[in-house]
Design a protein around this motif. Structure first.
Motif, short mmCIF file in Angstrom:
data_model
loop_
_atom_site.label_atom_id
_atom_site.label_comp_id
_atom_site.label_asym_id
_atom_site.label_seq_id
_atom_site.Cartn_x
_atom_site.Cartn_y
_atom_site.Cartn_z
N GLU A 48 55.10 24.35 -61.52
CA GLU A 48 54.74 23.70 -60.25
C GLU A 48 53.29 23.21 -60.29
O GLU A 48 52.97 22.14 -59.77
N ALA A 49 52.41 24.02 -60.89
CA ALA A 49 51.00 23.62 -60.99
C ALA A 49 50.86 22.34 -61.82
O ALA A 49 50.09 21.44 -61.47
N GLU A 50 51.63 22.26 -62.91
CA GLU A 50 51.58 21.07 -63.77
C GLU A 50 52.05 19.84 -62.99
O GLU A 50 51.48 18.75 -63.12
N GLN A 51 53.09 20.01 -62.17
CA GLN A 51 53.59 18.90 -61.36
C GLN A 51 52.54 18.43 -60.36
O GLN A 51 52.36 17.22 -60.14
N CYS A 52 51.86 19.38 -59.75
CA CYS A 52 50.81 19.02 -58.78
C CYS A 52 49.71 18.20 -59.45
O CYS A 52 49.21 17.22 -58.88
N LEU A 53 49.35 18.58 -60.67
CA LEU A 53 48.29 17.88 -61.39
C LEU A 53 48.73 16.47 -61.81
O LEU A 53 47.90 15.57 -61.93
N GLN A 54 50.03 16.29 -62.02
CA GLN A 54 50.54 14.97 -62.40
C GLN A 54 50.50 14.00 -61.22
O GLN A 54 50.41 12.78 -61.41
N HIS A 55 50.57 14.55 -60.00
CA HIS A 55 50.67 13.69 -58.82
C HIS A 55 49.41 13.65 -57.95
O HIS A 55 49.40 13.02 -56.90
N GLY A 56 48.37 14.34 -58.39
CA GLY A 56 47.15 14.33 -57.58
C GLY A 56 45.97 14.89 -58.34
O GLY A 56 46.11 15.45 -59.42
N SER A 57 44.79 14.72 -57.76
CA SER A 57 43.57 15.25 -58.36
C SER A 57 42.96 16.28 -57.40
O SER A 57 43.15 16.20 -56.18
N PHE A 58 42.23 17.21 -57.98
CA PHE A 58 41.69 18.32 -57.20
C PHE A 58 40.23 18.56 -57.56
O PHE A 58 39.78 18.26 -58.67
N ASP A 59 39.50 19.13 -56.59
CA ASP A 59 38.10 19.49 -56.83
C ASP A 59 37.99 20.85 -57.51
O ASP A 59 37.00 21.13 -58.17
N LEU A 60 39.01 21.70 -57.35
CA LEU A 60 38.98 23.04 -57.94
C LEU A 60 40.39 23.60 -57.97
O LEU A 60 41.19 23.37 -57.06
N ILE A 61 40.68 24.35 -59.04
CA ILE A 61 41.94 25.09 -59.14
C ILE A 61 41.61 26.58 -59.14
O ILE A 61 40.75 27.04 -59.90
N LEU A 62 42.28 27.33 -58.26
CA LEU A 62 42.19 28.78 -58.27
C LEU A 62 43.48 29.30 -58.89
O LEU A 62 44.57 29.08 -58.35
N ARG A 66 48.68 36.21 -63.54
CA ARG A 66 50.06 36.69 -63.67
C ARG A 66 51.01 35.70 -63.00
O ARG A 66 51.17 35.71 -61.79
N LEU A 67 51.64 34.86 -63.81
CA LEU A 67 52.62 33.90 -63.29
C LEU A 67 53.98 34.19 -63.93
O LEU A 67 54.04 34.68 -65.06
N PRO A 68 55.07 33.90 -63.23
CA PRO A 68 56.39 34.29 -63.74
C PRO A 68 56.84 33.53 -64.99
O PRO A 68 57.60 34.06 -65.79
N ASP A 69 56.37 32.28 -65.17
CA ASP A 69 56.87 31.49 -66.29
C ASP A 69 55.88 31.33 -67.44
O ASP A 69 56.26 30.89 -68.53
N MET A 70 54.62 31.69 -67.21
CA MET A 70 53.62 31.57 -68.27
C MET A 70 52.38 32.35 -67.86
O MET A 70 51.96 32.28 -66.71
N PRO A 71 51.75 33.09 -68.78
CA PRO A 71 50.50 33.77 -68.42
C PRO A 71 49.45 32.75 -67.99
O PRO A 71 49.33 31.67 -68.59
N GLY A 72 48.70 33.08 -66.94
CA GLY A 72 47.69 32.16 -66.45
C GLY A 72 46.66 31.79 -67.50
O GLY A 72 46.18 30.65 -67.55
N LEU A 73 46.32 32.76 -68.36
CA LEU A 73 45.33 32.49 -69.41
C LEU A 73 45.85 31.43 -70.38
O LEU A 73 45.10 30.55 -70.81
N GLU A 74 47.12 31.52 -70.71
CA GLU A 74 47.73 30.54 -71.61
C GLU A 74 47.74 29.15 -70.97
O GLU A 74 47.48 28.14 -71.63
N LEU A 75 48.00 29.10 -69.67
CA LEU A 75 47.99 27.83 -68.94
C LEU A 75 46.58 27.24 -68.93
O LEU A 75 46.41 26.03 -69.14
#
Length: 205
Positions: A48-62, A66-75
């Motif tokens: 979902e985070a990847e989809q958000c980045l494809q459709h918009g820009s952000f000033d900061l990501i928090l 611990r994410l269900p589909d991929m470790p946050g560090l790996e992302l």
């Protein structure tokens, strides 16, 4: 907080990535006072985070670790390889200094514990938005030691030899040596001096 916020623009766009909806809602509420026009998008998975980045820009990501589909560090590491320009701060329930070090080494601008209150959270986010790299959080790791091992560690820090420690605690020297061996293994050291130094670095003394 008002004085701190005057340095921020009136409009900000944040992406919050965490798999707990209730936490996301509370986080969005806590960040509300940051600026007059705060736009927040949320994602509960890496996909979902990847989809958000494809459709918009952000000033900061928090980003949570611990994410269900991929470790946050790996992302985070993937985003760094892709050259993502958006700054990322880790917001995690982990209190591990190793997690914090790994996140900062991977390119995060800060590691914010979820235990932070709303004021501390807004200050930390503001500092990152202004381009600062947050210092390492104070470790809250507690020693996995028995009460006896803690006693021996304190006496070791006083510079007492094994014989004096055994007399002070009413133990045999062999028992003291056994406890010392366990302490050395816990702290990954090989000498008495290194043991005391490592314990002080962890805040155990």
């Amino acid at each position: 907080m008002t004085a701190l916020c005057t340095a921020l623009p009136e409009r900000l766009s944040l992406l919050l990535v965490d798999d707990h909806r209730i936490f996301l809602d509370g986080l969005a509420l806590a960040l509300g006072p940051l600026c007059p026009d705060l736009r927040i998008q949320t994602a509960q998975t890496a996909a979902e985070a990847e989809q958000c980045l494809q459709h918009g820009s952000f000033d900061l990501i928090l980003l949570d670790l611990r994410l269900p589909d991929m470790p946050g560090l790996e992302l985070l590491q993937r985003w760094q390889r892709q050259g993502l320009p958006t700054p990322v701060a880790i917001l995690s329930g982990s209190d591990s200094s190793q997690d914090a070090q790994a996140a900062l080494a991977a390119g995060a601008l800060g590691f914010i514990p979820k235990s932070a209150d709303s004021e501390d959270l807004r200050q930390a986010v503001t500092r990152v938005l202004l381009g600062e790299v947050l210092p390492m959080p104070q470790t809250t790791e507690r020693p996995h030691l028995t009460p006896r091992q803690r006693e021996i560690l304190l006496l070791l820090a006083e510079g007492l030899p094994n014989k004096a420690i055994s007399r002070r605690l009413g133990l045999s020297e062999d028992t003291v040596k056994t406890h010392l061996k366990a302490l050395f293994q816990e702290l990954d050291v090989h000498t008495r001096t290194a043991c005391v130094s490592a314990a002080r670095q962890r805040g155990w003394l």
